[in-house]
Enzyme design. Structure first.
Site, PDB file in Angstrom:
ATOM      1  N   GLU A 170       0.818  -1.227   0.000  1.00 33.67           N
ATOM      2  CA  GLU A 170       0.000   0.000   0.000  1.00 33.67           C
ATOM      3  C   GLU A 170       0.844   1.267   0.000  1.00 33.67           C
ATOM      4  OE1 GLU A 170      -2.862  -0.490   3.154  1.00 33.67           O
ATOM      5  OE2 GLU A 170      -3.581  -2.381   2.318  1.00 33.67           O
ATOM      6  N   ASN A 212       2.250  -4.837  -3.278  1.00 32.67           N
ATOM      7  CA  ASN A 212       0.830  -5.195  -3.108  1.00 32.67           C
ATOM      8  C   ASN A 212       0.033  -3.922  -2.824  1.00 32.67           C
ATOM      9  OD1 ASN A 212      -1.184  -7.304  -2.650  1.00 32.67           O
ATOM     10  ND2 ASN A 212      -1.078  -6.804  -0.460  1.00 32.67           N
ATOM     11  N   HIS A 248     -10.151  -5.912  -2.911  1.00 26.45           N
ATOM     12  CA  HIS A 248     -11.266  -5.726  -1.972  1.00 26.45           C
ATOM     13  C   HIS A 248     -12.356  -5.025  -2.767  1.00 26.45           C
ATOM     14  CE1 HIS A 248      -9.038  -7.201   1.426  1.00 26.45           C
ATOM     15  NE2 HIS A 248      -8.036  -6.379   1.152  1.00 26.45           N
ATOM     16  N   GLU A 276      -6.046 -10.549  -1.997  1.00 22.75           N
ATOM     17  CA  GLU A 276      -6.927 -10.374  -0.823  1.00 22.75           C
ATOM     18  C   GLU A 276      -8.387 -10.280  -1.257  1.00 22.75           C
ATOM     19  OE1 GLU A 276      -5.560  -7.136   1.691  1.00 22.75           O
ATOM     20  OE2 GLU A 276      -3.456  -7.645   1.379  1.00 22.75           O
ATOM     21  N   ASP A 278     -12.146 -10.123  -1.787  1.00 16.50           N
ATOM     22  CA  ASP A 278     -13.478 -10.254  -1.198  1.00 16.50           C
ATOM     23  C   ASP A 278     -14.400  -9.317  -1.971  1.00 16.50           C
ATOM     24  OD1 ASP A 278     -12.680  -7.796   0.024  1.00 16.50           O
ATOM     25  OD2 ASP A 278     -12.311  -8.759   1.954  1.00 16.50           O
TER      26      ASP A 278
END
Ligand code: G2I
Length: 469
Positions: A170, A212, A248, A276, A278
């Site tokens: 990030e 990432n 996400h 990650e 979702d």
């Protein structure tokens, strides 16, 4: 067994792109051998993913491994695990120079026991830092030493156990500039990223090293910023292997340029991972939203499969009970593959079928859908013969049927082992009838010594009551 492969140089020099990876393309070719195709009835995500040459992972919370259902899903459905929190800086180096590997080691052991890959998360991140790093009190030289020391210790400790590292997490703001609320960016300036990768490479030359981030799935200002950085790192010979797209995502808002974006990073010669995944929704969830979510998990899965450099997909949390989403976005949730009771959702089926698998043994996708016919086929003064036929809405590999009869009445059985304890009768499959397809039936029979038992009891299949048929 997952083998760690020494990093192939992924280099871009003077505009010449060298791709070292054909990650899922090559492996899927192997699975299309004659005879294999028919055998590909993968019922778990990991079997299906393996057949496609990709990994499928989950973020694992060690605190949940004591729950048998959780750990069985984590071990049987996934070929890769990421520590949701246990390898972060606040967990591993809470005070300077004092390292705690207990949580990460526990996950590595779990992965080893289940023949899984470990994805390391994360070495350098502005968040979840202990206060001795985050409070801004360290000088640039001191913070640089602390960062390099942290990376070196973690990467050394997990060398040979961790296949990938999120080296830097990030680093960007939404407008594509460097994140200015990072203590590393503020104190060390732009160069900290290249330095972190070089340090990680020196400590573990075999792990694949990734950058990432989130909100970089589509082509936008943030992914442009990352793309430009990665290209520049490669041109400087910085050892970077992969880009992690956290993903996400929000229901009905899957970026349309996802595949094109993955492809432009792949064209730099990098491996890509959906790290990650979702897909959150406004609560309460309903059947229509869950159905669309299933389609969207399938679509993201197909996007990875369509780009040969996409090495795998990790979902962030095993179940909706474990997900970070409701705690961060009040009123939203239901973002994972399994519901709060660890039952697979349409999202699970969507991902599985996109990977080429079919629903099968493992968690029952529709436990309530069975019917049972209980027929007394013969009767006399002191006994009767009973036949039970059960039709299942889920495919089964092994079954247990239960019902109640007066104590001590079962005297013999066929096509099942039938036993009785008090009034509880339990019938388990024989070896020849353990596997039953969706919509299929099985029958078994037994004799009782109670002439009074002519009213059909409630019959349950694998713990769930069946409707009478
Ligand atoms: O925020 C979602 C993810 C975004 N990308 C990086 C990931 O590392 C991040 O994961 C989440 C975890 O899923 C959460 O579980 O990172 C959060 C922290 O930023 C994690 O939450 C924290 C809680 O905020 C803390 O209160 C708690 O002590 O988890 C900690 C450990 O349980």
């Amino acid at each position: 067994m997952f083998l760690l492969v020494r990093r192939a140089a992924a280099v871009i020099a003077a505009g010449v792109m060298v791709s070292g990876f054909a990650v899922n393309g090559g492996a899927s070719a192997q699975t299309s051998a004659p005879g294999e195709a028919g055998a590909l009835q993968a019922a778990t995500l990991r079997e299906a993913a393996e057949a496609k040459g990709v990994f499928v992972g989950a973020a694992v919370n060690n605190g949940r491994l004591g729950d048998g259902t959780y750990s069985s899903i984590a071990s049987t459905q996934f070929s890769s695990v990421t520590a949701e929190n246990a390898m972060k800086w606040d967990a591993t180096e809470p005070s300077r120079g004092s390292f705690n590997y207990s949580g990460g080691d526990r996950l590595v052991e779990f992965a080893r026991a289940n023949d899984q890959q470990v994805y390391g998360h994360t070495l350098v991140w502005h968040s979840q830092l202990p206060s001795w790093v985050s409070n801004g009190g360290l000088s640039a030289g001191d913070l640089r030493n602390a960062m390099n020391n942290h990376i070196t210790n973690l990467a050394n400790h997990y060398e040979g156990s961790v296949a990938y590292w999120d080296v830097v997490n990030e680093a960007f703001d939404e407008d594509g500039s460097r994140r200015d609320n990072s203590v590393f960016q503020r104190t060390l300036g732009d160069g900290y990223i290249a330095e972190a990768f070089r340090t990680a490479d020196a400590a573990d030359p075999n792990a694949k090293l990734c950058i990432n981030d989130y909100n970089i799935e589509g082509i936008n200002a943030k992914s442009d910023g990352l793309y430009n950085l990665v290209r520049s790192l490669l041109s400087q010979g910085v050892p970077i292997d992969c880009v992690g797209f956290q993903s996400h995502l929000i229901l009905d808002q899957i970026p349309s340029s996802f595949q094109a974006n993955l492809q432009r990073f792949a064209d730099l010669g990098l491996e890509l991972i959906i790290t990650e995944l979702d897909i959150r929704m406004r609560l309460p969830a309903d059947a229509a939203k869950l159905e669309r979510q299933g389609q969207q998990f399938a679509s993201v899965t197909r996007t990875c499969l369509a780009v040969s450099a996409c090495a795998g997909i990790t979902v962030w949390g095993v179940s909706d009970r474990d997900s970070w989403v409701p705690g961060t976005f009040p009123g939203e949730g239901a973002a994972t593959l399994y519901d709060e009771n660890l039952r697979p959702k349409p999202a699970f089926n969507g991902m599985l079928t996109a990977l080429g698998g079919t629903t099968g043994p493992g968690p029952d996708p529709d436990p309530a859908s069975c019917t049972a016919n209980y027929t007394v086929t013969d009767r006399w003064n002191s006994g009767s013969v009973v036949r039970v036929t059960v039709t299942t809405g889920a495919s089964l590999s092994g079954w247990t049927v239960t019902f109640a009869l007066p104590a001590g009445s079962v005297t013999g059985s066929w096509n099942a082992q039938v036993g009785q304890s008090g009034t509880a009768v339990t019938a388990t499959n024989a070896s020849h009838n353990s596997t039953v397809a969706v919509g299929g039936s099985f029958s078994f029979g037994f004799q009782t010594n109670s002439g009074a038992t002519y009213t059909p009891p409630t019959v349950s299949l694998n713990g769930t009551a069946c409707a009478p048929a």
